[in-house]
Design a protein around this motif. Sequence first.
Motif, PDB file in Angstrom:
ATOM      1  N   ASN A  54      44.853  29.738  48.097  1.00 35.64           N
ATOM      2  CA  ASN A  54      45.413  30.316  49.317  1.00 35.64           C
ATOM      3  C   ASN A  54      46.488  29.415  49.916  1.00 35.64           C
ATOM      4  OD1 ASN A  54      43.821  32.639  49.265  1.00 35.64           O
ATOM      5  ND2 ASN A  54      42.145  31.670  50.381  1.00 35.64           N
ATOM      6  N   GLN A  55      46.346  28.107  49.741  1.00 36.06           N
ATOM      7  CA  GLN A  55      47.367  27.176  50.221  1.00 36.06           C
ATOM      8  C   GLN A  55      48.683  27.343  49.476  1.00 36.06           C
ATOM      9  OE1 GLN A  55      45.655  23.212  50.017  1.00 36.06           O
ATOM     10  NE2 GLN A  55      43.974  23.780  51.372  1.00 36.06           N
ATOM     11  N   LEU A  56      48.619  27.974  48.303  1.00 39.13           N
ATOM     12  CA  LEU A  56      49.824  28.253  47.525  1.00 39.13           C
ATOM     13  C   LEU A  56      50.414  29.626  47.872  1.00 39.13           C
ATOM     14  CD1 LEU A  56      48.486  26.956  44.086  1.00 39.13           C
ATOM     15  CD2 LEU A  56      50.185  25.827  45.546  1.00 39.13           C
ATOM     16  N   ASP A  57      49.853  30.251  48.919  1.00 42.78           N
ATOM     17  CA  ASP A  57      50.316  31.561  49.396  1.00 42.78           C
ATOM     18  C   ASP A  57      50.122  32.659  48.364  1.00 42.78           C
ATOM     19  OD1 ASP A  57      51.124  30.641  51.920  1.00 42.78           O
ATOM     20  OD2 ASP A  57      53.049  29.968  51.126  1.00 42.78           O
ATOM     21  N   ARG A  58      49.045  32.551  47.596  1.00 39.02           N
ATOM     22  CA  ARG A  58      48.694  33.598  46.649  1.00 39.02           C
ATOM     23  C   ARG A  58      47.392  34.255  47.105  1.00 39.02           C
ATOM     24  NH1 ARG A  58      53.083  34.495  45.826  1.00 39.02           N
ATOM     25  NH2 ARG A  58      52.222  36.261  44.654  1.00 39.02           N
ATOM     26  N   GLN A  59      47.210  35.510  46.744  1.00 42.04           N
ATOM     27  CA  GLN A  59      45.974  36.230  47.029  1.00 42.04           C
ATOM     28  C   GLN A  59      44.924  35.861  45.988  1.00 42.04           C
ATOM     29  OE1 GLN A  59      45.530  38.268  49.789  1.00 42.04           O
ATOM     30  NE2 GLN A  59      47.521  37.394  50.324  1.00 42.04           N
ATOM     31  N   ALA A  60      43.702  35.627  46.418  1.00 46.91           N
ATOM     32  CA  ALA A  60      42.671  35.206  45.469  1.00 46.91           C
ATOM     33  C   ALA A  60      41.298  35.685  45.914  1.00 46.91           C
ATOM     34  CB  ALA A  60      42.657  33.679  45.324  1.00 46.91           C
ATOM     35  N   VAL A  61      40.445  35.909  44.932  1.00 44.18           N
ATOM     36  CA  VAL A  61      39.064  36.299  45.198  1.00 44.18           C
ATOM     37  C   VAL A  61      38.171  35.642  44.154  1.00 44.18           C
ATOM     38  CG1 VAL A  61      39.226  38.403  43.773  1.00 44.18           C
ATOM     39  CG2 VAL A  61      37.509  38.271  45.595  1.00 44.18           C
ATOM     40  N   ALA A  62      36.957  35.262  44.574  1.00 45.09           N
ATOM     41  CA  ALA A  62      35.972  34.669  43.666  1.00 45.09           C
ATOM     42  C   ALA A  62      34.813  35.635  43.519  1.00 45.09           C
ATOM     43  CB  ALA A  62      35.477  33.326  44.194  1.00 45.09           C
ATOM     44  N   LEU A  63      34.413  35.899  42.287  1.00 46.24           N
ATOM     45  CA  LEU A  63      33.357  36.860  42.000  1.00 46.24           C
ATOM     46  C   LEU A  63      32.262  36.207  41.166  1.00 46.24           C
ATOM     47  CD1 LEU A  63      35.631  39.849  40.906  1.00 46.24           C
ATOM     48  CD2 LEU A  63      34.576  39.518  43.165  1.00 46.24           C
ATOM     49  N   GLU A  64      31.031  36.399  41.568  1.00 51.47           N
ATOM     50  CA  GLU A  64      29.916  35.918  40.752  1.00 51.47           C
ATOM     51  C   GLU A  64      29.834  36.780  39.492  1.00 51.47           C
ATOM     52  OE1 GLU A  64      25.119  34.952  41.109  1.00 51.47           O
ATOM     53  OE2 GLU A  64      26.236  35.709  42.837  1.00 51.47           O
ATOM     54  N   CYS A  65      29.715  36.135  38.346  1.00 50.04           N
ATOM     55  CA  CYS A  65      29.688  36.880  37.088  1.00 50.04           C
ATOM     56  C   CYS A  65      28.985  36.062  36.018  1.00 50.04           C
ATOM     57  CB  CYS A  65      31.114  37.206  36.634  1.00 50.04           C
ATOM     58  SG  CYS A  65      31.213  38.060  35.040  1.00 50.04           S
ATOM     59  N   ASP A  66      28.106  36.708  35.297  1.00 55.21           N
ATOM     60  CA  ASP A  66      27.475  36.118  34.121  1.00 55.21           C
ATOM     61  C   ASP A  66      28.124  36.754  32.906  1.00 55.21           C
ATOM     62  OD1 ASP A  66      25.881  35.305  32.014  1.00 55.21           O
ATOM     63  OD2 ASP A  66      23.977  35.723  33.021  1.00 55.21           O
ATOM     64  N   VAL A  67      28.971  36.010  32.200  1.00 60.04           N
ATOM     65  CA  VAL A  67      29.744  36.607  31.107  1.00 60.04           C
ATOM     66  C   VAL A  67      28.872  37.019  29.929  1.00 60.04           C
ATOM     67  CG1 VAL A  67      31.858  35.387  31.722  1.00 60.04           C
ATOM     68  CG2 VAL A  67      30.300  34.373  30.025  1.00 60.04           C
ATOM     69  N   ARG A  68      27.607  36.631  29.944  1.00 64.06           N
ATOM     70  CA  ARG A  68      26.691  37.063  28.884  1.00 64.06           C
ATOM     71  C   ARG A  68      26.229  38.496  29.102  1.00 64.06           C
ATOM     72  NH1 ARG A  68      22.337  32.451  29.916  1.00 64.06           N
ATOM     73  NH2 ARG A  68      22.607  33.471  31.937  1.00 64.06           N
ATOM     74  N   SER A  69      26.413  38.996  30.328  1.00 67.49           N
ATOM     75  CA  SER A  69      25.875  40.300  30.724  1.00 67.49           C
ATOM     76  C   SER A  69      26.966  41.362  30.741  1.00 67.49           C
ATOM     77  CB  SER A  69      25.240  40.185  32.117  1.00 67.49           C
ATOM     78  OG  SER A  69      25.053  41.455  32.697  1.00 67.49           O
ATOM     79  N   GLU A  70      26.755  42.434  29.997  1.00 68.73           N
ATOM     80  CA  GLU A  70      27.710  43.533  29.949  1.00 68.73           C
ATOM     81  C   GLU A  70      27.956  44.128  31.332  1.00 68.73           C
ATOM     82  OE1 GLU A  70      28.392  47.186  26.845  1.00 68.73           O
ATOM     83  OE2 GLU A  70      26.351  46.867  27.589  1.00 68.73           O
ATOM     84  N   SER A  71      26.882  44.370  32.078  1.00 71.69           N
ATOM     85  CA  SER A  71      27.036  44.997  33.392  1.00 71.69           C
ATOM     86  C   SER A  71      27.717  44.055  34.382  1.00 71.69           C
ATOM     87  CB  SER A  71      25.675  45.440  33.936  1.00 71.69           C
ATOM     88  OG  SER A  71      24.791  44.334  34.085  1.00 71.69           O
ATOM     89  N   SER A  72      27.425  42.760  34.286  1.00 72.08           N
ATOM     90  CA  SER A  72      28.039  41.796  35.190  1.00 72.08           C
ATOM     91  C   SER A  72      29.533  41.677  34.924  1.00 72.08           C
ATOM     92  CB  SER A  72      27.363  40.432  35.029  1.00 72.08           C
ATOM     93  OG  SER A  72      27.867  39.494  35.953  1.00 72.08           O
ATOM     94  N   VAL A  73      29.923  41.640  33.662  1.00 77.54           N
ATOM     95  CA  VAL A  73      31.341  41.574  33.313  1.00 77.54           C
ATOM     96  C   VAL A  73      32.054  42.846  33.749  1.00 77.54           C
ATOM     97  CG1 VAL A  73      32.976  41.501  31.390  1.00 77.54           C
ATOM     98  CG2 VAL A  73      31.004  39.956  31.407  1.00 77.54           C
ATOM     99  N   ARG A  74      31.436  43.985  33.513  1.00 81.19           N
ATOM    100  CA  ARG A  74      32.049  45.263  33.907  1.00 81.19           C
ATOM    101  C   ARG A  74      32.292  45.298  35.413  1.00 81.19           C
ATOM    102  NH1 ARG A  74      28.628  49.169  31.458  1.00 81.19           N
ATOM    103  NH2 ARG A  74      29.961  48.852  29.631  1.00 81.19           N
ATOM    104  N   SER A  75      31.319  44.824  36.181  1.00 82.18           N
ATOM    105  CA  SER A  75      31.439  44.807  37.634  1.00 82.18           C
ATOM    106  C   SER A  75      32.551  43.857  38.086  1.00 82.18           C
ATOM    107  CB  SER A  75      30.109  44.382  38.257  1.00 82.18           C
ATOM    108  OG  SER A  75      30.217  44.264  39.659  1.00 82.18           O
TER     109      SER A  75
END
Length: 245
Positions: A54-75
């Motif tokens: 954000n200090q670089l004036d870019r839009q950003a979001v952090a998402l919890e994700c378990d890359v082992r999980s198909e549903s988590s990655v899809r979400s």
Amino acid sequence: MISQPLIGKAALITGGARRIGRAIALELAKAGADVTITYRNSRTEAEETLQLINQLDRQAVALECDVRSESSVRSAVANSINFHGHLDVLVNNAAIFESAPLDQLSVEQWDAVFETNTRGPFLAAREALHHLRASHGRIINIGSLGGLRPWAGHAHYCASKAALHMLTRAMAKAFAPDVVVNCVAPGWIDFGEEEAQTAADRFAAKTPMQRNGTANDVSQAVVFFASSSDFITGQIMAIDGGLGL
């Protein structure tokens, strides 16, 4: 004037909260991209990374994700699209690094490394593909020198990264001409950790460039693949100062 070749682009970096993932997220943001990072256990580090972006004036979001999980990655992919409206760059960075004697490896250890290091990038790429085709986007996998050279004490890790390198090449053929797919394969990366200093000194002495790699070396290679010609695809770029020669 700082060059920003990724202005108007949106990037998703798995495991982007810390270490190499954070460096990649920040370098993409410096190049003009808005950024989604995913994390599994590093919520505090993810929030710190968001503040830096954000200090670089870019839009950003952090998402919890378990890359082992198909549903988590899809979400995570869906939520990233909802936030940015599109997706142009996917960086498959989330990974497990583990040392273990090959003759003592358990099936559980083997599977855990492959679930994250190989299945995770497959799932993320598959879920993001429709959006990347629409934007003529890029996939950048983070491999390893260990996927190019055998390390006896890290056989399951090396095998998982070698598989990711081959997956990169298969994706490059399967997703062409709409999506460019490449891989960055770091060698020894020095994070300045005191407990690793002896090993760091040993690797630096063996490296032709007489130093170890940094997270910034890796992140600059990612930006290169994210912004270079779309005629460069299916490549495995070693970022190792010549260590693998």
